[in-house]
Design a protein around this motif. Structure first.
Motif, PDB file in Angstrom:
ATOM      1  N   SER A  14       0.822  -1.203   0.000  1.00 11.17           N
ATOM      2  CA  SER A  14       0.000   0.000   0.000  1.00 11.17           C
ATOM      3  C   SER A  14       0.853   1.248   0.000  1.00 11.17           C
ATOM      4  O   SER A  14       0.943   1.957  -0.991  1.00 11.17           O
ATOM      5  N   ASP A  18       3.553   3.373  -4.530  1.00  4.57           N
ATOM      6  CA  ASP A  18       3.738   4.554  -5.370  1.00  4.57           C
ATOM      7  C   ASP A  18       4.562   5.585  -4.607  1.00  4.57           C
ATOM      8  O   ASP A  18       4.156   6.728  -4.439  1.00  4.57           O
ATOM      9  N   SER A 172      -1.574  17.396  -4.090  1.00  8.77           N
ATOM     10  CA  SER A 172      -1.169  16.479  -3.033  1.00  8.77           C
ATOM     11  C   SER A 172      -0.330  17.261  -2.035  1.00  8.77           C
ATOM     12  O   SER A 172       0.141  18.359  -2.320  1.00  8.77           O
ATOM     13  N   ARG A 192      -7.779  15.962   7.527  1.00 10.14           N
ATOM     14  CA  ARG A 192      -9.094  15.499   7.054  1.00 10.14           C
ATOM     15  C   ARG A 192     -10.216  16.215   7.800  1.00 10.14           C
ATOM     16  O   ARG A 192     -11.267  16.514   7.220  1.00 10.14           O
ATOM     17  N   THR A 197      -9.019  16.882   1.418  1.00 11.15           N
ATOM     18  CA  THR A 197      -9.008  15.477   0.998  1.00 11.15           C
ATOM     19  C   THR A 197      -7.829  15.137   0.092  1.00 11.15           C
ATOM     20  O   THR A 197      -7.752  14.023  -0.431  1.00 11.15           O
ATOM     21  N   PRO A 199      -4.420  13.786  -1.379  1.00 11.79           N
ATOM     22  CA  PRO A 199      -3.513  12.721  -0.944  1.00 11.79           C
ATOM     23  C   PRO A 199      -2.323  13.309  -0.184  1.00 11.79           C
ATOM     24  O   PRO A 199      -1.879  14.422  -0.486  1.00 11.79           O
ATOM     25  N   ARG A 201       1.628  12.620   1.098  1.00 14.44           N
ATOM     26  CA  ARG A 201       2.865  11.839   1.046  1.00 14.44           C
ATOM     27  C   ARG A 201       3.674  12.166   2.301  1.00 14.44           C
ATOM     28  O   ARG A 201       4.075  13.305   2.500  1.00 14.44           O
ATOM     29  N   TYR A 256      -1.738   3.254  10.219  1.00 11.71           N
ATOM     30  CA  TYR A 256      -2.471   3.839   9.106  1.00 11.71           C
ATOM     31  C   TYR A 256      -3.853   3.222   8.958  1.00 11.71           C
ATOM     32  O   TYR A 256      -4.007   2.004   8.881  1.00 11.71           O
ATOM     33  N   PRO A 258      -7.071   3.853   6.427  1.00 12.90           N
ATOM     34  CA  PRO A 258      -7.593   4.609   5.285  1.00 12.90           C
ATOM     35  C   PRO A 258      -8.877   5.366   5.593  1.00 12.90           C
ATOM     36  O   PRO A 258      -9.102   6.452   5.054  1.00 12.90           O
ATOM     37  N   GLY A 262      -7.318   8.732   4.920  1.00 14.87           N
ATOM     38  CA  GLY A 262      -7.436   8.927   3.487  1.00 14.87           C
ATOM     39  C   GLY A 262      -6.266   8.330   2.721  1.00 14.87           C
ATOM     40  O   GLY A 262      -5.609   7.398   3.187  1.00 14.87           O
ATOM     41  N   GLU A 263      -5.983   8.882   1.544  1.00 16.81           N
ATOM     42  CA  GLU A 263      -4.912   8.342   0.701  1.00 16.81           C
ATOM     43  C   GLU A 263      -3.562   8.831   1.206  1.00 16.81           C
ATOM     44  O   GLU A 263      -3.311  10.035   1.299  1.00 16.81           O
ATOM     45  N   LYS A 265       0.781   8.071   0.946  1.00 14.41           N
ATOM     46  CA  LYS A 265       1.936   7.434   0.320  1.00 14.41           C
ATOM     47  C   LYS A 265       3.196   7.911   1.035  1.00 14.41           C
ATOM     48  O   LYS A 265       3.131   8.650   2.004  1.00 14.41           O
TER      49      LYS A 265
END
Length: 290
Positions: A14, A18, A172, A192, A197, A199, A201, A256, A258, A262-263, A265
Motif C-alpha cells: 500500500s 507509489d 497532493s 481530514r 481530501t 492525498p 505523502r 495507518y 484509510p 485517506g490516501e 503514500k
C-alpha cells in the motif's frame, strides 16, 4: 535479526506502491547510476536551490523524464526574482514536457527576492494552468514550522487546497520529514478534519549517517528528543553510525487507517544519496513481500 525481515507487507503493498523520491540539480549522475533500482514511472521531485540555475533545473527534469520517471520540479516562491523568471521556468518545463506536475513551496529566504511571498501567491497567479500544469504539490508540517505559527500554517493549507480546486488542478501534500509517527498520523487526521481530501505523502529520510540526519533535523525544526531518536533507531551517542526508516515505516503501516487518514503514500528525502535510498527501498520492498 535483519530489520528488513520484520517489515509488514502492508508497507510495500500500500504505502510503498507509489513512493516518490527527491533529487537536486546536481544529482543527475547519481540518478543515472540508481535508475535500474527505481520502478519506472516513479515520481522524482527536483529541488529549487539557491546555488543552482535555470539550466541545471531544466536539465535535471529532462533527465528524470528520459530515464522513464515522472519529473516533479519544485518552484520556490521567494527565490523567484520576477514574474518573468517564473514564466521563463514554466515555459522551459512546458517546452520539455516536464512540467505537468510541479511542487510549490515558499522557500528558504527570509525575504522574497521578487513578488512572490509564498506558494499560494504562485497558485493565485493562474500561470500554472496557462503553462499546462495539471497537478500541484504543496507542503505540510506535522510538527509545525520554526518560523510560522500553527494557525497560519492551517490557514495556508486550507487556502492552497481551495485555490487548487477552484482552478481545476489536482494536488497532493508532501510533509516535512520527522522521526516520530504519532504526530504525523494525528496531523493527517486533523487535515481530514479541516475538509482537505488531498492525498498526503509522508516525508521520510532515506538511510543516512546519524550526524547528517541530526543536522537536517536541527535545520528544519524536527523534534529529536532522546526517546524519539531511540524509537526511530538513531543513536545520539554514536553520530558516526547510520540509520534507515524501517522502524518508522512499520509504525506507519501499523497505525495507518484509510478510513481516518485517506490516501497516504511515502516520499523519501534522499539525504544519504539517491543510490543508497533506492537500494534500501528495493531491499525493503523485497523483504516485505517475501
Amino acid at each position: 535479526m535483519n530489520p528488513l525481515s520484520a517489515a509488514s507487507p502492508a508497507v510495500s503493498t500500500s504505502l510503498l506502491e507509489d513512493f516518490s523520491l527527491e533529487m537536486t540539480g546536481k544529482d543527475i549522475p547519481d540518478l543515472e547510476e540508481a535508475a535500474g533500482l527505481i520502478p519506472q514511472g516513479t515520481r522524482i521531485n527536483v529541488t529549487f536551490l539557491g546555488n543552482e540555475n535555470l539550466r541545471m533545473r531544466l536539465e535535471a527534469a529532462r533527465t528524470v523524464k528520459r530515464l522513464g520517471f515522472m519529473p516533479v520540479p519544485h518552484i520556490s516562491a521567494r527565490r523567484l526574482g520576477s514574474q518573468a523568471d517564473f514564466e521563463q521556468f514554466l515555459a522551459g518545463l512546458r517546452s520539455d514536457a516536464t512540467g505537468t506536475d510541479v511542487f510549490t513551496v515558499g522557500g528558504d529566504p527570509a525575504h522574497p527576492e521578487g513578488p512572490y511571498e509564498d506558494s499560494l501567491s504562485l497558485i493565485n497567479t493562474g500561470l500554472l494552468t496557462q503553462y499546462a500544469v495539471r497537478h500541484v504539490g504543496i507542503s505540510g508540517y506535522p510538527e509545525g514550522h520554526p518560523a510560522i505559527a500553527d494557525d497560519a500554517l492551517w490557514t495556508a493549507l486550507r487556502g492552497k487546497s481551495a485555490a487548487l480546486a477552484a482552478q481545476g488542478l489536482s494536488g497532493s501534500v508532501i510533509t516535512q520529514f520527522g522521526f516520530d509517527v504519532a504526530p504525523v498520523l494525528a496531523w493527517i487526521e486533523e487535515v481530514r478534519g479541516h475538509g482537505i481530501t488531498l492525498p498526503v505523502r509522508i516525508g521520510v529520510p532515506g538511510p543516512a549517517g546519524v550526524r547528517r540526519l541530526m543536522s537536517y533535523a536541527a535545520r528544519f525544526g524536527v523534534v529529536t528528543s532522546a526517546s524519539i531518536a531511540k524509537k526511530y533507531g538513531l543513536s545520539i551517542t554514536n553520530l558516526m553510525g547510520t540509520a534507515g526508516p524501517d522502524r518508522f515505516l512499520r509504525a506507519v503501516a501499523e497505525g495507518y487507517d484509510p478510513a481516518r487518514h485517506g490516501e497516504v503514500k511515502i516520499h523519501f528525502y534522499t539525504f544519504g544519496g539517491l543510490k543508497a535510498t533506492s537500494e534500501w527501498v528495493a531491499r525493503f520492498r523485497k523483504e516485505a513481500l517475501a
